[in-house]
Design a protein around this motif. Sequence first.
Motif, PDB file in Angstrom:
ATOM      1  N   SER A 105      16.987  -8.206 -11.374  1.00 55.91           N
ATOM      2  CA  SER A 105      16.299  -9.443 -10.990  1.00 55.91           C
ATOM      3  C   SER A 105      16.704  -9.780  -9.569  1.00 55.91           C
ATOM      4  CB  SER A 105      16.675 -10.576 -11.943  1.00 55.91           C
ATOM      5  OG  SER A 105      18.062 -10.803 -11.905  1.00 55.91           O
ATOM      6  N   GLY A 106      15.944 -10.658  -8.970  1.00 56.59           N
ATOM      7  CA  GLY A 106      16.180 -11.019  -7.581  1.00 56.59           C
ATOM      8  C   GLY A 106      15.010 -10.578  -6.727  1.00 56.59           C
ATOM      9  N   HIS A 107      15.250 -10.452  -5.428  1.00 58.68           N
ATOM     10  CA  HIS A 107      14.190 -10.051  -4.500  1.00 58.68           C
ATOM     11  C   HIS A 107      13.737  -8.634  -4.835  1.00 58.68           C
ATOM     12  CE1 HIS A 107      11.874 -10.754  -0.892  1.00 58.68           C
ATOM     13  NE2 HIS A 107      12.024  -9.466  -0.647  1.00 58.68           N
ATOM     14  N   PRO A 108      12.414  -8.397  -4.936  1.00 61.23           N
ATOM     15  CA  PRO A 108      11.936  -7.076  -5.333  1.00 61.23           C
ATOM     16  C   PRO A 108      12.053  -6.022  -4.229  1.00 61.23           C
ATOM     17  CG  PRO A 108      10.092  -8.587  -5.064  1.00 61.23           C
ATOM     18  CD  PRO A 108      11.338  -9.367  -4.832  1.00 61.23           C
ATOM     19  N   ILE A 109      12.407  -4.819  -4.662  1.00 61.58           N
ATOM     20  CA  ILE A 109      12.443  -3.646  -3.794  1.00 61.58           C
ATOM     21  C   ILE A 109      11.640  -2.559  -4.483  1.00 61.58           C
ATOM     22  CG2 ILE A 109      13.890  -1.866  -2.749  1.00 61.58           C
ATOM     23  CD1 ILE A 109      16.122  -3.944  -2.585  1.00 61.58           C
ATOM     24  N   LEU A 110      10.639  -2.035  -3.792  1.00 54.41           N
ATOM     25  CA  LEU A 110       9.793  -0.969  -4.317  1.00 54.41           C
ATOM     26  C   LEU A 110      10.333   0.358  -3.814  1.00 54.41           C
ATOM     27  CD1 LEU A 110       7.189  -0.062  -5.791  1.00 54.41           C
ATOM     28  CD2 LEU A 110       6.002  -0.375  -3.603  1.00 54.41           C
ATOM     29  N   LEU A 111      10.727   1.232  -4.729  1.00 57.09           N
ATOM     30  CA  LEU A 111      11.266   2.548  -4.382  1.00 57.09           C
ATOM     31  C   LEU A 111      10.170   3.602  -4.532  1.00 57.09           C
ATOM     32  CD1 LEU A 111      14.593   2.346  -6.425  1.00 57.09           C
ATOM     33  CD2 LEU A 111      14.324   2.010  -3.964  1.00 57.09           C
TER      34      LEU A 111
ATOM     35  N   HIS B 106      -8.440   8.388  -3.210  1.00 55.40           N
ATOM     36  CA  HIS B 106      -7.619   7.207  -3.468  1.00 55.40           C
ATOM     37  C   HIS B 106      -6.750   6.955  -2.251  1.00 55.40           C
ATOM     38  CE1 HIS B 106      -4.601  10.239  -4.286  1.00 55.40           C
ATOM     39  NE2 HIS B 106      -3.696   9.297  -4.196  1.00 55.40           N
ATOM     40  N   SER B 107      -6.158   5.801  -2.226  1.00 60.67           N
ATOM     41  CA  SER B 107      -5.288   5.411  -1.130  1.00 60.67           C
ATOM     42  C   SER B 107      -3.918   5.066  -1.692  1.00 60.67           C
ATOM     43  CB  SER B 107      -5.882   4.186  -0.415  1.00 60.67           C
ATOM     44  OG  SER B 107      -4.909   3.566   0.395  1.00 60.67           O
ATOM     45  N   GLU B 108      -2.884   5.746  -1.202  1.00 56.20           N
ATOM     46  CA  GLU B 108      -1.538   5.421  -1.667  1.00 56.20           C
ATOM     47  C   GLU B 108      -1.156   3.998  -1.262  1.00 56.20           C
ATOM     48  OE1 GLU B 108       1.510   8.305  -1.083  1.00 56.20           O
ATOM     49  OE2 GLU B 108       0.254   9.922  -1.844  1.00 56.20           O
ATOM     50  N   ILE B 109      -1.630   3.551  -0.127  1.00 56.16           N
ATOM     51  CA  ILE B 109      -1.346   2.171   0.296  1.00 56.16           C
ATOM     52  C   ILE B 109      -1.992   1.197  -0.687  1.00 56.16           C
ATOM     53  CG2 ILE B 109      -1.796   0.440   2.078  1.00 56.16           C
ATOM     54  CD1 ILE B 109      -1.458   2.733   4.120  1.00 56.16           C
ATOM     55  N   ARG B 110      -3.223   1.460  -1.095  1.00 52.02           N
ATOM     56  CA  ARG B 110      -3.884   0.601  -2.070  1.00 52.02           C
ATOM     57  C   ARG B 110      -3.142   0.646  -3.415  1.00 52.02           C
ATOM     58  NH1 ARG B 110      -8.976   2.647  -2.556  1.00 52.02           N
ATOM     59  NH2 ARG B 110      -9.268   2.170  -0.373  1.00 52.02           N
ATOM     60  N   ASP B 111      -2.636   1.815  -3.787  1.00 52.63           N
ATOM     61  CA  ASP B 111      -1.832   1.914  -5.016  1.00 52.63           C
ATOM     62  C   ASP B 111      -0.591   1.028  -4.921  1.00 52.63           C
ATOM     63  OD1 ASP B 111      -3.600   3.686  -6.188  1.00 52.63           O
ATOM     64  OD2 ASP B 111      -2.340   5.456  -5.861  1.00 52.63           O
ATOM     65  N   HIS B 112       0.093   1.046  -3.777  1.00 50.58           N
ATOM     66  CA  HIS B 112       1.279   0.200  -3.586  1.00 50.58           C
ATOM     67  C   HIS B 112       0.898  -1.267  -3.693  1.00 50.58           C
ATOM     68  CE1 HIS B 112       3.073   3.595  -0.889  1.00 50.58           C
ATOM     69  NE2 HIS B 112       2.938   3.970  -2.122  1.00 50.58           N
ATOM     70  N   GLN B 113      -0.212  -1.647  -3.069  1.00 49.11           N
ATOM     71  CA  GLN B 113      -0.660  -3.040  -3.112  1.00 49.11           C
ATOM     72  C   GLN B 113      -1.022  -3.459  -4.535  1.00 49.11           C
ATOM     73  OE1 GLN B 113      -3.796  -2.708  -0.219  1.00 49.11           O
ATOM     74  NE2 GLN B 113      -2.512  -3.529   1.424  1.00 49.11           N
ATOM     75  N   THR B 114      -1.706  -2.596  -5.261  1.00 50.94           N
ATOM     76  CA  THR B 114      -2.074  -2.888  -6.648  1.00 50.94           C
ATOM     77  C   THR B 114      -0.828  -3.101  -7.494  1.00 50.94           C
ATOM     78  OG1 THR B 114      -4.128  -1.631  -6.473  1.00 50.94           O
ATOM     79  CG2 THR B 114      -3.246  -1.967  -8.689  1.00 50.94           C
ATOM     80  N   LEU B 115       0.151  -2.237  -7.308  1.00 46.89           N
ATOM     81  CA  LEU B 115       1.400  -2.347  -8.060  1.00 46.89           C
ATOM     82  C   LEU B 115       2.120  -3.645  -7.741  1.00 46.89           C
ATOM     83  CD1 LEU B 115       3.251  -0.791 -10.017  1.00 46.89           C
ATOM     84  CD2 LEU B 115       4.340   0.224  -8.017  1.00 46.89           C
TER      85      LEU B 115
ATOM     86  N   THR C  38       0.935  -6.452  -6.443  1.00 43.35           N
ATOM     87  CA  THR C  38       0.156  -7.600  -6.902  1.00 43.35           C
ATOM     88  C   THR C  38       0.276  -7.761  -8.414  1.00 43.35           C
ATOM     89  OG1 THR C  38      -1.386  -7.382  -5.068  1.00 43.35           O
ATOM     90  CG2 THR C  38      -2.140  -8.632  -6.990  1.00 43.35           C
ATOM     91  N   GLY C  39       0.148  -6.670  -9.138  1.00 44.36           N
ATOM     92  CA  GLY C  39       0.232  -6.712 -10.591  1.00 44.36           C
ATOM     93  C   GLY C  39       1.588  -7.167 -11.102  1.00 44.36           C
ATOM     94  N   LEU C  40       2.624  -6.962 -10.309  1.00 43.97           N
ATOM     95  CA  LEU C  40       3.980  -7.349 -10.707  1.00 43.97           C
ATOM     96  C   LEU C  40       4.429  -8.660 -10.066  1.00 43.97           C
ATOM     97  CD1 LEU C  40       5.648  -3.835 -10.437  1.00 43.97           C
ATOM     98  CD2 LEU C  40       4.967  -5.040 -12.518  1.00 43.97           C
ATOM     99  N   ASN C  41       3.493  -9.382  -9.419  1.00 42.32           N
ATOM    100  CA  ASN C  41       3.825 -10.617  -8.703  1.00 42.32           C
ATOM    101  C   ASN C  41       4.979 -10.403  -7.731  1.00 42.32           C
ATOM    102  OD1 ASN C  41       1.849 -12.226  -9.898  1.00 42.32           O
ATOM    103  ND2 ASN C  41       3.153 -12.597 -11.673  1.00 42.32           N
ATOM    104  N   ALA C  42       4.879  -9.334  -6.964  1.00 45.03           N
ATOM    105  CA  ALA C  42       5.930  -8.973  -6.009  1.00 45.03           C
ATOM    106  C   ALA C  42       5.306  -8.729  -4.641  1.00 45.03           C
ATOM    107  CB  ALA C  42       6.679  -7.736  -6.505  1.00 45.03           C
TER     108      ALA C  42
ATOM    109  N   SER D 206      -3.226   0.087 -14.492  1.00 53.21           N
ATOM    110  CA  SER D 206      -4.482   0.606 -13.979  1.00 53.21           C
ATOM    111  C   SER D 206      -4.527   0.481 -12.459  1.00 53.21           C
ATOM    112  CB  SER D 206      -5.640  -0.205 -14.543  1.00 53.21           C
ATOM    113  OG  SER D 206      -6.347   0.529 -15.463  1.00 53.21           O
ATOM    114  N   ALA D 207      -4.987   1.553 -11.818  1.00 54.92           N
ATOM    115  CA  ALA D 207      -5.134   1.550 -10.362  1.00 54.92           C
ATOM    116  C   ALA D 207      -6.356   2.372 -10.009  1.00 54.92           C
ATOM    117  CB  ALA D 207      -3.885   2.111  -9.691  1.00 54.92           C
ATOM    118  N   GLY D 208      -7.460   1.708  -9.753  1.00 62.89           N
ATOM    119  CA  GLY D 208      -8.697   2.417  -9.449  1.00 62.89           C
ATOM    120  C   GLY D 208      -9.125   3.256 -10.636  1.00 62.89           C
ATOM    121  N   ALA D 209      -9.341   4.549 -10.410  1.00 67.47           N
ATOM    122  CA  ALA D 209      -9.790   5.444 -11.472  1.00 67.47           C
ATOM    123  C   ALA D 209      -8.624   6.091 -12.220  1.00 67.47           C
ATOM    124  CB  ALA D 209     -10.680   6.535 -10.871  1.00 67.47           C
TER     125      ALA D 209
END
Length: 88
Positions: free
Chosen positions: A15-21, A63-72, A74-78, A2-5
Amino acid sequence: MSAGAGRLYYEGNGSGHPILLIHARFLDRRMLDEQFELFADRFRFVRFDVRGSGKSSRPTDKHSEIRDHQTLRTGLNADETHVVGATV
């Protein structure tokens, strides 16, 4: 996730240090198939479909793509994540 609406579709690998693609705007997460598999033995890769692409929901309001990235992240503990974006 879930991300906003809406909902963001994501996949994780490795596994290891996370990288968001982040894929190019007019494509979806599948454009990153090679990278997603290639480095999974050393890093935790997370890729997702930005809103309106692939399996993520279409935006129904502002919506904000930056907020979507932050939500993702945070939700993944990354919270401390390398971010790699593609442009084509």
